[in-house]
Write a protein that holds these residues in place. Structure first.
Motif, short mmCIF file in Angstrom:
data_model
loop_
_atom_site.label_atom_id
_atom_site.label_comp_id
_atom_site.label_asym_id
_atom_site.label_seq_id
_atom_site.Cartn_x
_atom_site.Cartn_y
_atom_site.Cartn_z
N UNK A 3 5.26 5.54 -21.19
CA UNK A 3 4.39 5.13 -22.28
C UNK A 3 4.32 3.61 -22.37
N UNK A 4 5.50 2.99 -22.23
CA UNK A 4 5.55 1.52 -22.30
C UNK A 4 4.65 0.94 -21.22
N UNK A 5 4.78 1.49 -20.02
CA UNK A 5 3.99 0.96 -18.90
C UNK A 5 2.51 1.15 -19.15
N UNK A 6 2.17 2.35 -19.62
CA UNK A 6 0.76 2.65 -19.87
C UNK A 6 0.19 1.70 -20.91
N UNK B 47 10.35 -2.68 -7.09
CA UNK B 47 10.56 -3.31 -5.80
C UNK B 47 9.97 -2.44 -4.70
N UNK B 48 10.30 -1.15 -4.74
CA UNK B 48 9.78 -0.22 -3.74
C UNK B 48 8.27 -0.11 -3.85
N UNK B 49 7.77 -0.10 -5.10
CA UNK B 49 6.32 0.00 -5.29
C UNK B 49 5.62 -1.23 -4.72
N UNK B 50 6.19 -2.41 -4.96
CA UNK B 50 5.59 -3.64 -4.42
C UNK B 50 5.56 -3.59 -2.89
N UNK B 51 6.65 -3.07 -2.31
CA UNK B 51 6.71 -2.94 -0.85
C UNK B 51 5.59 -2.02 -0.36
N UNK B 52 5.40 -0.91 -1.06
CA UNK B 52 4.34 0.03 -0.70
C UNK B 52 2.98 -0.66 -0.78
N UNK B 53 2.78 -1.45 -1.84
CA UNK B 53 1.50 -2.15 -2.00
C UNK B 53 1.27 -3.15 -0.87
N UNK B 54 2.33 -3.85 -0.49
CA UNK B 54 2.19 -4.83 0.60
C UNK B 54 1.71 -4.13 1.87
N UNK B 55 2.34 -2.99 2.18
CA UNK B 55 1.95 -2.27 3.39
C UNK B 55 0.50 -1.77 3.25
N UNK B 56 0.16 -1.25 2.07
CA UNK B 56 -1.21 -0.78 1.84
C UNK B 56 -2.22 -1.91 2.07
N UNK B 57 -1.90 -3.09 1.55
CA UNK B 57 -2.81 -4.23 1.69
C UNK B 57 -2.96 -4.62 3.16
N UNK B 58 -1.84 -4.61 3.89
CA UNK B 58 -1.91 -5.01 5.30
C UNK B 58 -2.73 -3.98 6.09
N UNK B 59 -2.48 -2.70 5.86
CA UNK B 59 -3.19 -1.67 6.64
C UNK B 59 -4.69 -1.68 6.33
N UNK B 60 -5.04 -1.66 5.04
CA UNK B 60 -6.48 -1.68 4.71
C UNK B 60 -7.10 -3.00 5.14
N UNK B 61 -6.34 -4.08 4.99
CA UNK B 61 -6.87 -5.39 5.36
C UNK B 61 -7.19 -5.49 6.84
N UNK B 104 0.00 -7.23 -7.83
CA UNK B 104 0.46 -8.20 -8.82
C UNK B 104 1.07 -7.51 -10.04
N UNK B 105 0.48 -6.40 -10.48
CA UNK B 105 1.08 -5.67 -11.61
C UNK B 105 2.52 -5.30 -11.27
N UNK B 106 2.69 -4.72 -10.08
CA UNK B 106 4.04 -4.30 -9.66
C UNK B 106 4.98 -5.50 -9.59
N UNK B 107 4.48 -6.60 -9.02
CA UNK B 107 5.36 -7.76 -8.82
C UNK B 107 5.67 -8.45 -10.15
#
Lengths: 252, 435
Positions: A3-6, B47-61, B104-107
């Motif tokens: 909820x906080x995140x949302x 941290x893990x989510x940011x890592x996933x986003x980095x890989x997503x950005x590199x692959x789509x990029x 950026x949200x994740x980071x």
């Protein structure tokens, strides 16, 4: 926690997108109910076809839609024969041929809509200001299709204290109110074959919807894909949650 | 990563490889049995989510780069070709475009989590510094990436931001010429930005690798901010955190998908769908949302610093703004030394917690200020006054409040161990349920 995140995301989105939408000083255009809005919205094919007719009979004398190809018109519900016939009404320049000469030929579905002017300077010379290309106009303006509808219906007499120069017109919804385009539509100007009323409002709605499609032709596929993606992710999240609970059961 | 003791694998192929290059041993050590505090909350997912986003950005990029043309006459149209004619092109581009925002949200959550729980403190200073370096690299990458579609905001955003460097005394103008590859933002700018936009993500990837390496030397911090004291405080990374991170990631992806599929342009600016035109300046030039707090700090400095009673200006308003903007991030590098309080987690530092949450609100408010036109007002006062106030608090937090609190805040008593704290919490929960 979730909820906080949302709520954090909601705050961030509101804080950043809401002010960006308000365009300084000018009244926001009326809010039209569009068939294509909302998560399940789709384009109204009949409105798109009427909008194309208005574009072809009115707008296209000054405005290009250079990112659109005739083949894209199958999205509007036309079959390939109809698209071929529409394309054939246009002439495009092709070449060079074997002798190095450019030549003209009827357009084919693979061609893009020809532009009314050969280049930007010609457009400027003929109109004072170069009329913008309309293929992305709905995505390029705050308020999107509402903006286009507002401009087409927002012509008014200029206030007394606001004299207009030659080639200037007063529009309620144009940022700064002064617009170079003269009022382009009037009641009964374009003939509809499907019995739809021929008013400026109706014309404006139809052509705005057509231009929304021109800006985002893959909108329907995107939303369909999105629904499946969200359903998949929701189920996946549920499975992962149960799995997480099971794995963590004995910790603590 | 060393080559210490190695237990043989049963699978002969894995064993053959591992005895020559102990990559499986390493994976087993760093991601299999790696002892991780058992009391993480969901903020530790990012941290893990940011890592996933980095890989997503590199692959789509990389795929987008196959279709993109870095030329001022063709760039805008080539992006439209991707949107309209490339199979799945719209999906790729919207994933990439919104991916920048969600990265950026994740980071940001990752960074502020680190600040809240004192993850920058001894012995994790270098880990933190590497993180700040990653953030700076991300900002550079995102900024030049936004230039590539060559819309109006690309051109004018690039013009405003690159012009900032001209405020640097003596070398400023040369730096700007070097960035531009000429005398205005033009084709040479676009081509070098494209080259750099392809390069920098791999630099980020390398620094992330070192960041994670450093993390695995010190081990993770945790919400209590106290050191792990033995196996009763930890769980092996796999399966406990592989599964928890995966769950968090999927929830994050749902939000991300909501934007990609249902409001792909909500975080962008409509002006970037108008091709770049050096002759027409947009009414209101704004950077992407993730830069807005820093943009507000830049614009907050509207005064120059002069030597009194003379005409001599030491720091012009423009240079002052640039120093403040870059300074606001560079301060993060020395955060471990600005805050030398022995307690890590804000849980046990009520005064720090109060000022930190105020900083968070201040940062979001700065974002709002940055999004508004320069002449905006609030409660009848120019918004810039509030911007300056918010900027002052931002700096005061780091330069005055943190050092002061380090000396004077008493803090609460720390639990003896993670294990005991978790047991106590569970007991309390059990009592509540039975009541």
């Amino acid at each position: 926690m979730k909820k906080t995140l949302l709520s954090l995301l909601a705050v961030v989105t509101c804080a950043y997108s809401a002010p960006a939408l308000a365009s300084g000083g000018t009244e926001a255009p009326p809010h039209v109910h569009w068939e294509f809005s909302g998560p399940f919205g789709t384009y109204d094919r009949a409105a798109l076809q009427r909008g194309l007719k208005i574009y072809r009979e009115v707008c296209s004398s000054c405005h290009a839609v250079k990112h659109l190809a005739f083949r894209n018109l199958t999205d509007l519900g036309y079959n390939e024969e109809q698209v071929k016939a529409i394309a054939a009404e246009y002439t495009v320049t092709d070449g060079p041929d074997e002798d190095g000469e450019m030549f003209e030929r009827p357009a084919r579905p693979s061609d893009r809509f020809p532009s009314p002017y050969p280049n930007e300077n010609a457009a400027k010379a003929a109109n004072g200001v170069a009329p913008p290309d309309l293929s992305l106009i709905v995505k390029a303006r705050h308020h999107g299709a509402n903006h286009v509808f507002g401009i087409l219906t927002g012509y008014e007499e200029a206030p007394e204290d606001h004299p207009l120069a030659d080639g200037q017109h007063w529009n309620k919804y144009m940022p700064g109110h002064v617009i170079a385009m003269a009022k382009p539509l009037s009641n009964g100007q374009v003939t509809y074959e499907d019995g739809t009323i021929e008013t400026v409002e109706q014309y404006a709605q139809d052509v705005a919807q057509f231009l929304a499609w021109a800006s985002e032709p893959d909108l329907e596929a995107r939303k369909r894909f999105g629904i499946s993606a969200l359903i998949f992710l929701a189920v996946f999240a549920g499975v992962m949650y149960r799995l997480k609970k099971a794995v963590w059961k004995d910790v603590h | 990563m060393g080559h210490g003791e190695r237990t043989a694998f049963e699978n002969p192929v894995i064993e053959w490889i591992d005895s020559r290059l102990p990559i499986f041993t390493m994976m087993q050590k760093e991601y299999g049995v790696f002892p991780t505090p058992k009391n993480f909350n969901y903020f530790w997912n990012f941290g893990a989510i940011a890592m996933f986003m980095l890989v997503t950005m590199i692959v789509t990029g990389i795929v987008l780069a196959m279709h993109y043309t870095a030329n001022t006459h063709l760039a805008f149209d080539s992006v439209e070709r991707i949107m309209r004619d490339v199979n799945g092109g719209w999906l790729l581009r919207y994933i990439h475009m919104n991916g920048a925002s969600f990265f950026f949200i994740a980071v940001y959550i990752h960074i502020f989590r680190g600040m809240y729980y004192g993850s920058y403190k001894r012995p994790r200073e270098l880990l933190w510094i590497l993180g700040v370096a990653i953030f700076l690299l991300m900002m550079a990458t995102a900024f030049i990436g936004y230039v590539l579609p060559w819309g109006q905001m690309s051109l004018w955003g690039a013009t405003v931001i690159t012009n900032l460097f001209s405020a640097i005394p003596l070398v400023g103008d040369s730096i700007v010429t070097l960035l531009w590859g000429g005398f205005s933002v033009d084709n040479p700018t676009l081509t070098r930005f494209f080259a750099l936009h392809y390069l920098l993500p791999f630099v980020i990837f390398a620094v992330v690798f070192i960041h994670v390496w450093a993390l695995h030397i010190t081990g993770s911090n945790n919400p209590l901010g106290i050191d792990t004291k033995g196996p009763q405080d930890t769980v092996p990374f796999n399966p406990y955190y592989t599964i928890k991170d995966s769950f968090g990631l999927v929830v994050f992806l749902m939000l991300y998908a909501l934007f990609i599929f249902f409001m792909p342009n909500a975080l962008g600016h409509p002006d970037n769908y108008t091709p770049a035109n050096p002759l027409v300046t947009p009414a209101h030039i704004v950077p992407e949302w993730y830069f807005l707090p820093f943009y507000a700090i830049l614009r907050a400095i509207t005064f120059s610093i002069d030597i009194p009673f003379t005409d001599i200006t030491i720091i012009t308003a423009k240079l002052g703004g640039v120093i403040a903007m870059f300074g606001s991030i560079l301060l993060w590098f020395v955060l471990p030394w600005l805050d030398s309080h022995p307690i890590r987690s804000a849980k046990f530092r009520p005064v720090f917690r109060y000022f930190f949450l105020l900083l968070l609100a201040d940062f979001i408010f700065l974002g709002y200020v940055g999004s508004q036109p320069a002449d905006a007002t609030m409660f009848g006062l120019p918004l810039s006054v509030f911007g300056l106030g918010a900027t002052a608090y931002y700096f005061a937090f780091f330069i005055v409040i943190l050092p002061w609190l380090s000396k004077h805040e008493k803090g609460r008593e720390l639990p003896a161990s993670i294990h005991e704290a978790v047991l106590a919490k569970n007991k309390k929960k059990a009592v509540e349920i039975s009541e």
